[in-house]
Scaffold this motif. Structure first.
Motif, PDB file in Angstrom:
ATOM      1  N   TYR A  98       0.528  -1.375   0.360  1.00 48.30           N
ATOM      2  CA  TYR A  98       0.210   0.015   0.028  1.00 48.30           C
ATOM      3  C   TYR A  98       0.815   1.393  -0.436  1.00 48.30           C
ATOM      4  N   ASP A  99       0.658   1.541  -1.447  1.00 52.06           N
ATOM      5  CA  ASP A  99       1.651   3.457  -1.294  1.00 52.06           C
ATOM      6  C   ASP A  99       3.095   2.731  -1.525  1.00 52.06           C
ATOM      7  N   ARG A 100       3.478   1.918  -0.595  1.00 50.68           N
ATOM      8  CA  ARG A 100       4.814   1.781  -0.547  1.00 50.68           C
ATOM      9  C   ARG A 100       5.346   0.841  -1.421  1.00 50.68           C
ATOM     10  N   LEU A 101       6.581   1.199  -2.096  1.00 53.83           N
ATOM     11  CA  LEU A 101       6.460  -0.506  -2.766  1.00 53.83           C
ATOM     12  C   LEU A 101       7.544  -2.399  -2.165  1.00 53.83           C
ATOM     13  N   ILE A 102       6.945  -2.759  -1.827  1.00 53.24           N
ATOM     14  CA  ILE A 102       8.351  -3.743  -0.935  1.00 53.24           C
ATOM     15  C   ILE A 102       8.672  -4.796  -1.996  1.00 53.24           C
ATOM     16  N   LEU A 103      10.396  -4.687  -2.254  1.00 54.49           N
ATOM     17  CA  LEU A 103      11.396  -4.453  -3.000  1.00 54.49           C
ATOM     18  C   LEU A 103      11.672  -6.092  -2.782  1.00 54.49           C
TER      19      LEU A 103
END
Ligand code: GAL
Length: 397
Positions: free
Chosen positions: A175-180
């Motif tokens: 959500y909102d920020r990417l998990i790499l």
């Protein structure tokens, strides 16, 4: 109940006996049937010691004939339980922090929409601590949530938490920020590159044309992939002008954990190093803009140097009307949180909702949706942020 304990042991002996010597006489077959039923009773007993253990031989025939019906009943109960959990999914929401105004609004509007859609939400906030956030996700997994929605503090640190979710077959939405570098199912956010382009694009036309403009750049948290996307958007606009010498970056740095106090320190260092002759400070969000403006205030520069922001926080909107902050980027949060709630519920029910784009996170092309953003200054604040009900005009005074 001592009775239950005892029973347990004979069961094991019984079992051993049965399997070793195959008896095929009618008496043996009846005995076998009776033994199977005993195990069931014992099994039930070990589950709930309150249950009395009785010998089925004492059961009247008509009770024994009920077994298929009872079995069906159990099966239906199981099926309806599965159906019930699909109809009332449980969503695990893992947040980086609730310190910033926006995340409280994301949480509240997400929960409201999820509940409207019949889901339950379990919320965990990690207070910007990676170890704690991994633990939060592990505990949500152990509570068998149907889907995970994660706002990572650190896009890389959450990779292993997602691995645990994969192993538990629980879908993950970033959500909102990417998990790499992780097998996530969806990435739902705003167009973060456009945020940076809007910030730089607002400042450039307002910079002096007769000499190289002198600017400071305060980026977001280096652990947050969004901070890099905001910078990329700013670079898209500023890069050619910096190359052409029309803009000079006199100082730049990253504000750890998006903390306003870290942004203030960077701004103090910039004035110490580059002097008070500054034209603009390109800051990535409103929280850190507030810290930078405090430093400018100390040097009597607030309102004389253009400052950007993001999130349309209440304090930032008040600063824009007061003239100490030039602009912010409004992100209609309810649009994103409602979208995420809808997708989370559909995924929890086994659906595969369509995405409008993809973004590669180092492991895969993640199905993604990027919501639009709106640059806001004193001229359109009422027709955007207030018109949307994001803030009341009365609160902006
Ligand atoms: C970013 C987010 C921004 C801002 C910042 C600090 O990832 O997109 O809206 O709030 O985090 O929390």
């Amino acid at each position: 109940m001592p009775g239950v304990q005892q029973v347990e042991h004979p069961v094991r002996q019984h079992h051993a006996a049965t399997f070793l010597e195959p008896a095929r006489t009618p008496r043996h077959r009846r005995a076998e049937r009776e033994e199977f039923w005993v195990v069931e009773c014992h099994a039930l007993a070990s589950l709930d010691p309150r249950l009395p253990v009785v010998n089925p031989a004492s059961f009247p025939r008509r009770v024994m004939n009920l077994r298929p019906a009872l079995f069906l009943l159990a099966l239906t109960a199981l099926a309806s339980a599965a159906f019930a959990s699909r109809e009332k999914p449980v969503i695990g929401l893992s947040l980086d922090t609730l310190k910033e105004e926006r995340w409280q609004r994301d949480r509240d509007t997400f929960i409201a929409e999820a509940q409207r859609l019949g889901a339950t939400v379990i919320v965990q906030s990690a207070n910007s601590d990676d170890t704690r956030q991994v633990r939060d996700v592990e505990s949500l997994i152990s509570r068998k949530v149907d889907v995970l929605v994660i706002v990572p503090h650190n896009g890389s640190a959450m990779t292993r938490a997602v691995k645990s979710a994969n192993d538990a077959k629980i879908p993950v939405i970033a959500y909102d920020r990417l998990i790499l570098n992780a097998q996530i199912d969806y990435y739902l956010t705003f167009d973060n590159v456009k945020v940076g382009e809007a910030q730089a694009g607002y400042i450039v036309p307002r910079l002096p044309k007769d000499r190289p403009a002198r600017i400071v750049r305060i980026y977001g948290a280096p652990t947050d992939n969004n901070a890099k996307l905001f910078k990329q958007g700013q670079d898209n606009i500023l890069g050619p002008l910096i190359k052409a010498g029309k803009i000079q970056v006199v100082h730049e740095d990253w504000a750890l954990d998006w903390k306003p106090e870290n942004a203030k320190k960077i701004m103090n260092a910039a004035v110490t190093k580059a002097g008070r002759n500054l034209d603009a400070v390109i800051v990535s969000n409103d929280g850190t803009a507030g810290g930078a403006i405090q430093a400018l205030q100390e040097d009597g520069l607030a309102g004389k140097v253009l400052v950007t922001g993001q999130d349309a926080d209440l304090a930032a909107c008040q600063r824009i009307l007061r003239g100490t902050q030039a602009m912010t980027v409004y992100k209609p949060l309810t649009k994103l949180s409602h979208l995420a709630a809808r997708i989370a519920v559909e995924v929890a029910k086994g659906g595969k909702p369509a995405a409008t784009s993809t973004l590669h996170n180092g492991a895969k092309d993640v199905p993604s949706i990027f919501e639009a953003v709106i640059p806001v200054d004193k001229d359109n604040l009422l027709s955007t942020v207030v018109a949307d009900g994001f803030h009341k005009a009365a609160d902006l005074k």
